[in-house]
Enzyme design. Structure first.
Site, mmCIF file in Angstrom:
data_model
loop_
_atom_site.group_PDB
_atom_site.id
_atom_site.type_symbol
_atom_site.label_atom_id
_atom_site.label_comp_id
_atom_site.label_asym_id
_atom_site.label_seq_id
_atom_site.Cartn_x
_atom_site.Cartn_y
_atom_site.Cartn_z
ATOM 1 N N THR A 181 0.826 -1.211 0.000
ATOM 2 C CA THR A 181 0.000 0.000 0.000
ATOM 3 C C THR A 181 0.858 1.259 0.000
ATOM 4 N N GLY A 220 2.604 -2.844 8.315
ATOM 5 C CA GLY A 220 2.914 -3.123 9.712
ATOM 6 C C GLY A 220 4.399 -3.414 9.859
ATOM 7 N N GLU A 463 -6.237 -5.789 3.961
ATOM 8 C CA GLU A 463 -6.345 -7.031 3.188
ATOM 9 C C GLU A 463 -7.484 -6.953 2.180
HETATM 10 C C1 LIG Z 1 -8.564 -22.759 16.303
HETATM 11 C C2 LIG Z 1 -7.990 -21.616 15.511
HETATM 12 C C3 LIG Z 1 -7.674 -20.397 16.361
HETATM 13 C C4 LIG Z 1 -6.924 -19.341 15.601
HETATM 14 C C5 LIG Z 1 -5.683 -19.911 14.963
HETATM 15 C C6 LIG Z 1 -4.954 -18.922 14.096
HETATM 16 C C7 LIG Z 1 -3.981 -19.629 13.188
HETATM 17 C C8 LIG Z 1 -2.816 -18.857 12.760
HETATM 18 C C9 LIG Z 1 -3.089 -17.456 12.446
HETATM 19 C C10 LIG Z 1 -1.907 -16.561 12.591
HETATM 20 C C11 LIG Z 1 -2.392 -15.160 12.838
HETATM 21 C C12 LIG Z 1 -1.247 -14.222 13.041
HETATM 22 C C13 LIG Z 1 -1.740 -12.928 13.544
HETATM 23 C C14 LIG Z 1 -2.441 -12.103 12.455
HETATM 24 C C15 LIG Z 1 -2.988 -10.876 13.099
HETATM 25 C C16 LIG Z 1 -3.496 -9.912 12.110
HETATM 26 C C17 LIG Z 1 -2.401 -9.009 11.584
HETATM 27 C C18 LIG Z 1 -2.986 -8.106 10.529
HETATM 28 C C19 LIG Z 1 -2.054 -7.032 10.033
HETATM 29 C C20 LIG Z 1 -2.646 -6.310 8.836
HETATM 30 C C21 LIG Z 1 -2.176 -6.917 7.523
HETATM 31 C C22 LIG Z 1 -2.759 -6.152 6.358
HETATM 32 C C23 LIG Z 1 -1.968 -6.413 5.107
HETATM 33 C C24 LIG Z 1 -2.490 -5.637 3.946
HETATM 34 O O1 LIG Z 1 -3.448 -4.918 4.007
HETATM 35 S S1 LIG Z 1 -1.609 -5.934 2.523
HETATM 36 C C25 LIG Z 1 -2.392 -4.927 1.323
HETATM 37 C C26 LIG Z 1 -3.743 -5.495 0.955
HETATM 38 N N1 LIG Z 1 -4.218 -4.820 -0.206
HETATM 39 C C27 LIG Z 1 -5.194 -5.314 -0.957
HETATM 40 O O2 LIG Z 1 -5.822 -6.306 -0.645
HETATM 41 C C28 LIG Z 1 -5.460 -4.549 -2.227
HETATM 42 C C29 LIG Z 1 -6.849 -4.864 -2.761
HETATM 43 N N2 LIG Z 1 -6.895 -4.587 -4.173
HETATM 44 C C30 LIG Z 1 -6.752 -5.608 -5.075
HETATM 45 O O3 LIG Z 1 -6.571 -6.768 -4.732
HETATM 46 C C31 LIG Z 1 -6.869 -5.242 -6.541
HETATM 47 O O4 LIG Z 1 -6.485 -3.923 -6.755
HETATM 48 C C32 LIG Z 1 -8.322 -5.399 -7.028
HETATM 49 C C33 LIG Z 1 -8.648 -6.854 -6.932
HETATM 50 C C34 LIG Z 1 -9.273 -4.583 -6.200
HETATM 51 C C35 LIG Z 1 -8.441 -4.899 -8.449
HETATM 52 O O5 LIG Z 1 -7.597 -5.716 -9.237
HETATM 53 P P1 LIG Z 1 -7.211 -5.223 -10.706
HETATM 54 O O6 LIG Z 1 -6.769 -3.809 -10.623
HETATM 55 O O7 LIG Z 1 -6.271 -6.208 -11.286
HETATM 56 O O8 LIG Z 1 -8.528 -5.166 -11.538
HETATM 57 P P2 LIG Z 1 -9.712 -6.128 -11.774
HETATM 58 O O9 LIG Z 1 -10.094 -5.876 -13.189
HETATM 59 O O10 LIG Z 1 -10.729 -5.924 -10.708
HETATM 60 O O11 LIG Z 1 -9.180 -7.646 -11.675
HETATM 61 C C36 LIG Z 1 -8.628 -8.219 -12.840
HETATM 62 C C37 LIG Z 1 -8.832 -9.701 -12.760
HETATM 63 O O12 LIG Z 1 -7.983 -10.237 -11.715
HETATM 64 C C38 LIG Z 1 -8.757 -11.011 -10.825
HETATM 65 N N3 LIG Z 1 -8.160 -10.888 -9.500
HETATM 66 C C39 LIG Z 1 -7.955 -9.762 -8.816
HETATM 67 N N4 LIG Z 1 -7.385 -10.045 -7.614
HETATM 68 C C40 LIG Z 1 -7.221 -11.393 -7.571
HETATM 69 C C41 LIG Z 1 -6.694 -12.306 -6.586
HETATM 70 N N5 LIG Z 1 -6.238 -11.890 -5.384
HETATM 71 N N6 LIG Z 1 -6.664 -13.609 -6.872
HETATM 72 C C42 LIG Z 1 -7.140 -14.031 -8.055
HETATM 73 N N7 LIG Z 1 -7.696 -13.247 -9.040
HETATM 74 C C43 LIG Z 1 -7.707 -11.933 -8.777
HETATM 75 C C44 LIG Z 1 -10.121 -10.390 -10.889
HETATM 76 O O13 LIG Z 1 -11.094 -11.310 -10.439
HETATM 77 C C45 LIG Z 1 -10.238 -10.108 -12.361
HETATM 78 O O14 LIG Z 1 -10.484 -11.311 -13.043
HETATM 79 P P3 LIG Z 1 -11.612 -11.352 -14.159
HETATM 80 O O15 LIG Z 1 -11.554 -12.750 -14.679
HETATM 81 O O16 LIG Z 1 -11.238 -10.287 -15.160
HETATM 82 O O17 LIG Z 1 -12.900 -11.034 -13.446
HETATM 83 C C1 LIG Z 2 -4.454 -1.625 10.532
HETATM 84 C C2 LIG Z 2 -4.005 -1.661 9.098
HETATM 85 C C3 LIG Z 2 -2.901 -2.417 8.755
HETATM 86 C C4 LIG Z 2 -2.442 -2.435 7.444
HETATM 87 N N1 LIG Z 2 -1.322 -3.161 7.132
HETATM 88 C C5 LIG Z 2 -0.861 -3.137 5.867
HETATM 89 C C6 LIG Z 2 0.326 -3.858 5.536
HETATM 90 O O1 LIG Z 2 0.938 -4.487 6.389
HETATM 91 N N2 LIG Z 2 0.782 -3.810 4.252
HETATM 92 C C7 LIG Z 2 0.120 -3.108 3.273
HETATM 93 O O2 LIG Z 2 0.578 -3.094 2.130
HETATM 94 N N3 LIG Z 2 -1.028 -2.415 3.557
HETATM 95 C C8 LIG Z 2 -1.518 -2.422 4.826
HETATM 96 N N4 LIG Z 2 -2.668 -1.736 5.129
HETATM 97 C C9 LIG Z 2 -3.317 -0.930 4.092
HETATM 98 C C10 LIG Z 2 -4.589 -1.577 3.604
HETATM 99 O O3 LIG Z 2 -4.303 -2.695 2.831
HETATM 100 C C11 LIG Z 2 -5.388 -0.515 2.808
HETATM 101 O O4 LIG Z 2 -5.789 0.472 3.709
HETATM 102 C C12 LIG Z 2 -6.594 -1.168 2.145
HETATM 103 O O5 LIG Z 2 -6.173 -1.955 1.056
HETATM 104 C C13 LIG Z 2 -7.630 -0.123 1.663
HETATM 105 O O6 LIG Z 2 -7.054 0.761 0.736
HETATM 106 P P1 LIG Z 2 -7.158 2.337 1.022
HETATM 107 O O7 LIG Z 2 -6.719 2.581 2.396
HETATM 108 O O8 LIG Z 2 -6.495 3.023 -0.107
HETATM 109 O O9 LIG Z 2 -8.725 2.654 0.964
HETATM 110 P P2 LIG Z 2 -9.541 3.138 -0.327
HETATM 111 O O10 LIG Z 2 -9.496 2.102 -1.375
HETATM 112 O O11 LIG Z 2 -9.125 4.524 -0.661
HETATM 113 O O12 LIG Z 2 -11.034 3.113 0.300
HETATM 114 C C14 LIG Z 2 -11.733 4.310 0.604
HETATM 115 C C15 LIG Z 2 -13.173 4.164 0.129
HETATM 116 O O13 LIG Z 2 -13.159 4.073 -1.302
HETATM 117 C C16 LIG Z 2 -13.990 2.998 -1.723
HETATM 118 N N5 LIG Z 2 -13.503 2.420 -2.981
HETATM 119 C C17 LIG Z 2 -12.222 2.262 -3.370
HETATM 120 N N6 LIG Z 2 -12.154 1.635 -4.560
HETATM 121 C C18 LIG Z 2 -13.433 1.380 -4.930
HETATM 122 C C19 LIG Z 2 -14.053 0.734 -6.050
HETATM 123 N N7 LIG Z 2 -13.322 0.222 -7.070
HETATM 124 N N8 LIG Z 2 -15.409 0.645 -6.081
HETATM 125 C C20 LIG Z 2 -16.145 1.127 -5.059
HETATM 126 N N9 LIG Z 2 -15.631 1.755 -3.970
HETATM 127 C C21 LIG Z 2 -14.306 1.881 -3.917
HETATM 128 C C22 LIG Z 2 -13.867 1.985 -0.606
HETATM 129 O O14 LIG Z 2 -14.993 1.102 -0.603
HETATM 130 C C23 LIG Z 2 -13.833 2.868 0.632
HETATM 131 O O15 LIG Z 2 -15.169 3.131 1.052
HETATM 132 C C24 LIG Z 2 -3.141 -1.694 6.445
HETATM 133 C C25 LIG Z 2 -4.268 -0.946 6.787
HETATM 134 C C26 LIG Z 2 -4.717 -0.929 8.109
HETATM 135 C C27 LIG Z 2 -5.910 -0.103 8.459
#
Ligand SMILES: CCCCCCCCCCCCCCCCCCCCCCCC(=O)SCCNC(=O)CCNC(=O)[C@H](O)C(C)(C)COP(=O)(O)OP(=O)(O)OC[C@H]1O[C@@H](n2cnc3c(N)ncnc32)[C@H](O)[C@@H]1OP(=O)(O)O
Ligand SMILES: Cc1cc2nc3c(=O)[nH]c(=O)nc-3n(C[C@H](O)[C@H](O)[C@H](O)COP(=O)(O)OP(=O)(O)OC[C@H]3O[C@@H](n4cnc5c(N)ncnc54)[C@H](O)[C@@H]3O)c2cc1C
Length: 613
Positions: A181, A220, A463
């Protein structure tokens, strides 16, 4: 032995019509797993808080004896500084600490558990989690290291890269984060601006954050803890943008922990929760890394700069999909913790009278209190069990993907995206309901519930922001609906779009049939998905472009994804409760709980259910 139990709590427990051990064993995967789950945190506290008597040691060993091989390396001599301090000072709550102090206390405990996990040779991720969870409450500064950093190496790295880097991560020779991000982009990955430009002369990548909005922001452990990142950047080679790729990027000196040349890094400041996680920012000023630092399992850059694309450019997203499963499971467990606290409190809290003059009752006797709590107990079971069902689907599909068969990838992405949104939203609502069910005392940090909320509610955002995740799932569901409209064959998981009919046999004066409940949720999902598809096509018929029509239908598309997840959850709950081999009394109770969950859902979404009749 043990503290005396409140008589009201003891009375409530004595009225159980089932043996709780049956459920506990089921939830934790059997008596063996449960035993280890109970001993591991107890081991930490005994090691840290009390003089370990010989009896204690024997008890612990009796519990662990079945795994002598796992614990042969167990060092019993307690030399660790932390141990001595905790024995003398006890555990200080981080609630009263500054953010800096709370981070340091969590870091101290996390480092201690990391060391003990290695010494105890705890390899199972769940057991590592149990070992840490109670001792390092809230956000663990190493969370990204434990999960996304290592998962990215395992899923995106070549065998050589895994051999080289994973041992460094496993032994904490490096501490990692997952940096994707940016300040300007979190959701829209194709908008990421950080570049990795290939220098063919020196066979290196030049990493650069060219604008303020391209600064990595949020990862993080980036603020203070991590010294390496798996960093996602736009690969540019031979003048061509080859899309987002992952890179192993050293951030800080391994000895001095100072930022390396070209690296500006720091903490983003106070947050709503997650106070002991040092989420940070990172700017890269033309930082050079060797070509070998690009994770090349699926896509490659050859020495001459030639880009070899992956078989499927979605494979770079696998670490996010994997982590969504962790989030799906933890949502259910977080709600389970909150409703356990609230239910126990409701058994011991006496307030007000039901019968005038009859004396103050346990608030658990009020039907309104029961409704607040029992629906959340049911929801916690539903989410935990549905998460297990989804993970089983994922595991079987992932083993196919590892052999190159990617046919299930779209279904998996849709399932993880919609379930992550559904579970985290349901968890957030449920935990807040549990907090309010405890009145003023629920608002105390000491109740534990506020931190469960402020930490885990971020899972609605990280996520993959929930609305966006629902729209991702809706892409897949809409494609399936289009195929259904043409009479084409559908993936197993969405075949109900073609087969679902509303032939409910139950009548209102009967005890509702469980198969009718599944049929009702299936029919509701099929109807909402079909409606969303119809609205999309209506937009097209109005002359809108595909993307404008998508936006025009997006509210219904989000609903379609949630209705799909709700159906998946109800079906998993009922089918697993029926098939779990419980004794009659336990099964009867669980099926009652499943009905409560499903009927409560119908009441909460009564508009959908009324509309489909
Ligand atoms: C008994 C049990 C007890 C418990 C036990 C527990 C076990 C062990 C656990 C251990 C736990 C440890 C502690 C954890 C504690 C928590 C810590 C948390 C810390 C926070 C971490 C946060 C990390 C992050 O946030 S990382 C950043 C995350 N960011 C995102 O997710 C970004 C989201 N955006 C996207 O993914 C893309 O931009 C998207 C999908 C919105 C748009 O994609 P794109 O721009 O490519 O366009 P599209 O046209 O929409 O997609 C094109 C095409 O691709 C397909 N696609 C997209 N994504 C995926 C994918 N991921 N996989 C597969 N395919 C994908 C999409 O469907 C489209 O396909 P079409 O065929 O064209 O439809
Ligand atoms: C506690 C915490 C831990 C994190 N840890 C990590 C990490 O370890 N690594 C990492 O890489 N990132 C991390 N992130 C970032 C996180 O992955 C992003 O915040 C998340 O992916 C959302 O993106 P954004 O913040 O840009 O929100 P935005 O996408 O800007 O969302 C803002 C608003 O816009 C809307 N929006 C955006 N796109 C669309 C769309 N296509 N259609 C409709 N509505 C839309 C959303 O629904 C939302 O209401 C963390 C975030 C938090 C809060």
């Amino acid at each position: 032995m043990g503290k005396s139990v409140n008589p009201d709590l003891a009375k409530a427990r004595s009225q159980a019509t089932f043996d709780p051990a049956n459920l506990t064993n089921y939830l934790y995967g059997g008596p063996e797993k449960l035993r280890r789950k109970r001993y591991l945190p107890a081991f930490v506290f005994k090691e840290l808080c009390t003089e370990m008597s010989l009896t204690d040691l024997c008890l612990i060993f009796l519990g662990l004896l079945t795994h002598v091989s796992d614990y042969l390396g167990l060092t019993l001599s307690i030399e660790n500084m932390a141990a001595k301090e905790y024995k003398e000072e006890g555990f200080k709550s981080t609630d009263d600490m500054s953010r800096e102090e709370a981070y340091e206390e969590s870091m101290r405990r996390a480092v201690y558990t990391n060391k003990r996990v290695l010494q105890l040779n705890l390899q199972d991720q769940e057991e590592q989690y149990y070992f840490r969870e109670i001792f390092v409450p809230g956000a663990n500064p190493f969370a990204l290291h434990y999960v996304m950093f290592k998962d990215a190496i395992n899923t995106q790295g070549t065998e050589d890269q895994i051999q080289k880097w994973l041992p460094l991560a496993e032994t904490y020779a490096v501490t990692g984060t997952y940096a994707q991000t940016e300040l300007g982009h979190g959701t829209f990955l194709r908008g990421l601006e950080t570049t990795a430009e290939y220098d063919v002369q020196r066979e290196e990548f030049i990493l650069n954050t060219p604008t303020i909005t391209s600064s990595k922001f949020w990862p993080g452990a980036l603020g203070k803890t991590a010294n390496v990142a798996i960093l996602n950047a736009k690969l540019i080679t031979k003048g061509r943008n080859c899309g987002m790729q992952s890179f192993w990027v050293p951030l800080r000196h391994l000895e001095t922990h100072q930022p390396l040349p070209g690296i500006t890094v720091g903490d983003i400041g106070p947050k709503f929760g997650y106070h002991t996680s040092d989420n940070g920012f990172l700017q890269l000023n033309r930082v050079r890394i060797p070509r070998e630092n690009m994770l090349m399992r699926y896509s490659k850059v050859l020495q001459d700069g030639t880009f070899v694309p992956p078989e499927n450019d979605r494979l770079v997203y696998v670490p996010m999909t994997q982590f969504r499963f962790v989030v799906i499971g933890r949502s259910g467990w977080t709600l389970a913790k909150a409703v356990t606290v609230a239910t126990r409190y409701s058994a011991v809290r006496r307030q007000s009278e039901i019968t005038p003059g009859g004396g103050e009752v346990q608030i658990l006797d009020f039907q309104t209190q029961q409704h607040k709590l029992f629906t959340q107990i049911a929801s916690a079971y539903a989410m935990i069990i549905a998460a297990k069902a989804a993970k089983d689907l994922y595991d079987s599909a992932f083993s196919k993907m590892e052999k190159g068969n990617l046919e299930d990838l779209p279904m998996l992405h849709a399932l993880t995206s919609s379930m992550k949104a559904f579970n985290t939203w349901e968890m957030a609502t449920g935990v807040e309901q549990c907090r309010m069910a405890c009145g003023g005392h629920g608002y105390l940090l000491a109740s534990g519930i506020p931190q469960m909320y402020t930490d885990m509610v971020s899972a609605c955002t990280y996520e993959g922001e929930n609305t966006v995740m629902c729209l991702q799932a809706a892409r897949f569901l809409n494609k399936c609906q289009e195929a259904a409209n043409k009479g084409e064959r559908l993936p197993q998981l969405t075949r109900f779009l073609q087969t679902s009919r509303l032939n409910i046999s139950s009548s209102l004066d009967q005890d509702v049939d469980l198969n009718d409940i599944i049929a009702a949720y299936e029919f509701r999902a099929a109807t909402v998905i079909s409606e969303a598809n119809a609205r999309l096509n209506a937009g097209l018929a109005m002359g809108k472009s595909q993307s404008e029509a998508w936006n025009y239908a997006s509210q219904l598309l989000v609903k379609a994804a949630l209705a799909f997840s709700h159906w998946f959850t109800v079906r998993a709950l009922i089918e697993n409760m029926r098939g779990a081999g419980f004794d009659n009394s336990t099964e009867t109770l669980l099926l009652q709980l499943a009905k409560l969950y499903a009927l409560d859902g119908m009441l909460r979404y009564s508009g959908d259910f009324r509309k489909v009749g």
